[in-house]
Design an enzyme around this catalytic site. Structure first.
Site, PDB file in Angstrom:
ATOM      1  N   SER A 175      -8.390 -44.913  20.497  1.00 50.18           N
ATOM      2  CA  SER A 175      -8.451 -43.531  20.040  1.00 50.18           C
ATOM      3  C   SER A 175      -7.092 -42.853  20.168  1.00 50.18           C
ATOM      4  O   SER A 175      -6.572 -42.259  19.210  1.00 50.18           O
ATOM      5  CB  SER A 175      -9.504 -42.767  20.853  1.00 50.18           C
ATOM      6  OG  SER A 175      -9.465 -41.389  20.575  1.00 50.18           O
TER       7      SER A 175
ATOM      8  N   ASP B 125     -17.853 -44.692  29.460  1.00 50.81           N
ATOM      9  CA  ASP B 125     -16.462 -44.904  29.822  1.00 50.81           C
ATOM     10  C   ASP B 125     -16.022 -46.242  29.250  1.00 50.81           C
ATOM     11  O   ASP B 125     -16.562 -47.282  29.619  1.00 50.81           O
ATOM     12  CB  ASP B 125     -16.294 -44.909  31.343  1.00 50.81           C
ATOM     13  CG  ASP B 125     -16.566 -43.545  31.949  1.00 50.81           C
ATOM     14  OD1 ASP B 125     -16.163 -42.552  31.333  1.00 50.81           O
ATOM     15  OD2 ASP B 125     -17.174 -43.478  33.021  1.00 50.81           O
TER      16      ASP B 125
ATOM     17  N   THR C 291     -17.125 -31.405  24.140  1.00 49.57           N
ATOM     18  CA  THR C 291     -17.962 -31.166  25.315  1.00 49.57           C
ATOM     19  C   THR C 291     -17.247 -30.343  26.379  1.00 49.57           C
ATOM     20  O   THR C 291     -17.824 -30.062  27.419  1.00 49.57           O
ATOM     21  CB  THR C 291     -18.417 -32.501  25.937  1.00 49.57           C
ATOM     22  OG1 THR C 291     -17.258 -33.251  26.351  1.00 49.57           O
ATOM     23  CG2 THR C 291     -19.206 -33.323  24.946  1.00 49.57           C
ATOM     24  N   SER C 292     -15.998 -29.959  26.156  1.00 49.86           N
ATOM     25  CA  SER C 292     -15.231 -29.193  27.135  1.00 49.86           C
ATOM     26  C   SER C 292     -15.172 -27.723  26.727  1.00 49.86           C
ATOM     27  O   SER C 292     -15.517 -27.371  25.600  1.00 49.86           O
ATOM     28  CB  SER C 292     -13.818 -29.773  27.256  1.00 49.86           C
ATOM     29  OG  SER C 292     -13.108 -29.581  26.053  1.00 49.86           O
TER      30      SER C 292
END
Length: 505
Positions: free
Chosen positions: A276, A268, A210-211
């Site tokens: 992760s 969040d 998403t960046s």
């Protein structure tokens, strides 16, 4: 027609449809198998071809496609099954996944143990859980719904279902940033410094989801990153470090699947974030890890309290895995460096490594801070000397030489390219920069085409407190096509508070 000797068999064909990582099979609603088995859209089906087997999600055609005598596999399904050419497959209802009871228990708020998480992660990597079931699991674990013991159990389970590197003893250093800060591309610089100091730092990094750019996207501008385990090991044995894409080495593959589901939900969850990060560090064989946590109102971690809670969970989980951990809180109020987007960030990385006069000072300072902190947690390090050592290696050119050797070992170095279309966004009035919206600034870069277009993105050089004049460029948009350039500029002009300008004192 379907194979008459086996009424639940259809010929497999390649649909040529990208469904990202989710295996999908397309069948016509009037085919014999759908009618006899009672299949409907989103049914989970088991596909057997020769010795191969796959669970996929069914999409149903109602028009002219697909033909009634075939089952068409998406790219993810085809690559997972690898069927024989013109082969037939037996297609039946999939059995409920073994982790169904554990998933249901978590949804209803019960605590899970390590065996439960292990079965869930096995089912995740074996594609026995649909995206709907995975979304339910992610939701059930979001917020504070994972305690410390569950976070440790989930992390261990994620490590257990993937590959794990063994470097044969000795310290193995690693570094990670939790993200949320455009342009914060310190990793290639830190790897170069730490490897130049004589330490092992086998860095696996992600691509952007998403960046505007992930570390792997930025590194790929300068050198190949899609290396397998054997190639990665050769690079590290030769140069002490690497920066490669984690998607080809299957370290904590369950995490890759969960991220695919988590990102659109935008949840969040400290527990899932810690699992992760540390599952991949443990799988990569890291013994000493530095985690960078940028804190700011538009960063991923938005308050000092949230940062401290994350630090505590990281520390507890790392200790359980036998990893020596250092967490550094850094300024997340505004972007780092000049560029946002793969090639623009690569340009900044090289400017810092080459000690160019115009190199972004904030990127250089942050990289030295993190590299120094990582050097100080290495066994035998002299307390308080890490920063000075990092600065000597960078200023003296050793870090640049090491970086170029790493690039050559990974397949060859290349200079970043320049976008063919560049345009400024002028400031509407004079004043002082009061704040920067990291998320929407990153969105401009994405609308310009990053990361798919490696040269696309944003060049942003202002910082909070800088004075600006009316008509002065706030930023420059870089794009591969005029249409993408116009699209990004239109969004930027419609959201003038991305760079908040206040009156001078």
């Amino acid at each position: 027609m379907a194979d008459a000797s086996r009424p639940n068999r259809l010929r497999l064909v390649r649909a040529g449809i990208d469904t990202y990582q989710q295996p999908v099979v397309f069948m016509h609603r009037d085919c014999a198998v759908c009618r006899s088995e009672g299949f409907t859209a989103l049914t989970r089906v088991r596909i057997r071809n020769g010795g191969g087997e796959l669970v996929a999600t069914l999409n149903v055609g109602t028009g002219d496609w697909p033909p009634t005598d075939v089952a068409a596999l998406s790219e993810a399904a085809w690559n997972a099954l690898r069927p024989e050419h013109d082969g037939y497959a037996t297609i039946t209802h999939a059995e409920p996944p073994p982790s169904a009871a554990a998933l249901r228990a978590k949804v209803f708020g019960q605590r899970l143990d390590e065996a439960d998480f292990l079965q869930l992660m096995r089912d995740t990597v074996a594609n026995r859980l649909s995206d709907i079931e995975l979304a339910a699991f992610v939701t059930a674990c979001a917020g504070t719904r994972l305690d410390h013991a569950e976070t440790i159990a989930l992390t261990r389970a994620m490590v257990a279902v993937g590959e794990r590197l063994d470097w044969g003893g000795g310290a193995v250093l690693d570094k990670h940033c939790v993200g949320g800060l455009p342009g914060n591309r310190t990793t290639p610089i830190v790897v170069a410094i730490v490897a130049a100091a004589g330490h092992r730092i086998p860095k696996t990094s992600s691509r952007a989801i998403t960046s505007p750019a992930g570390t792997a996207d930025t590194m790929e501008v300068m050198a190949p990153v899609a290396l397998g385990l054997d190639a990665m090991r050769r690079v590290v044995e030769r140069e002490g470090g690497c920066v490669v894409w984690g998607g080809t080495v299957r370290l904590s593959p369950a995490d890759d699947v969960l991220i695919r589901v988590e990102r659109p939900l935008d949840f969040d969850s400290d527990g899932q974030l810690v699992a992760s990060v540390l599952s991949k560090k443990a799988a990569a064989g890291a013994t000493h890890v530095l985690v960078d946590v940028p804190v700011g109102p538009t960063a991923k971690v938005r308050s000092a309290e949230a940062a401290e809670a994350l630090r505590a969970r990281l520390a507890v989980t790392a200790a359980a895995l036998g990893i020596a951990l250092e967490v550094r809180m850094t300024d997340g109020r505004q972007p780092v460096g000049h560029g946002i987007g793969p090639a623009l960030e690569a340009r900044d990385v090289l400017a810092v490594l080459r000690n160019e006069p115009g190199a972004p000072a904030d990127l250089r300072e942050r990289a030295l801070h993190l590299a120094g902190a990582l050097l100080e947690i290495a066994p035998g390090a002299a307390p308080g000397q890490g920063r000075a050592q990092a600065e000597r290696l960078l200023a003296g050119g050793a870090a640049l030489r090491k970086f170029l050797r790493i690039c050559e070992a990974q397949g060859g170095f290349r200079e970043p390219a320049q976008a063919p279309h560049v345009a400024p966004l002028p400031c509407a009035h004079h004043g002082v920069v009061r704040a920067v919206d990291n998320r929407r600034l990153a969105r401009i870069a994405k609308l310009a085409g990053a990361p798919a277009s490696a040269t696309a993105g944003v060049d942003f050089r202002l910082r909070v407190g800088d004075p600006v004049e009316r008509g002065q460029p706030l930023l420059h948009v870089h794009a591969h096509t005029p249409g993408e350039l116009a699209y990004a500029l239109e969004y930027a002009q419609a959201h003038a508070d991305i760079v908040l300008i206040g009156e001078t004192a």
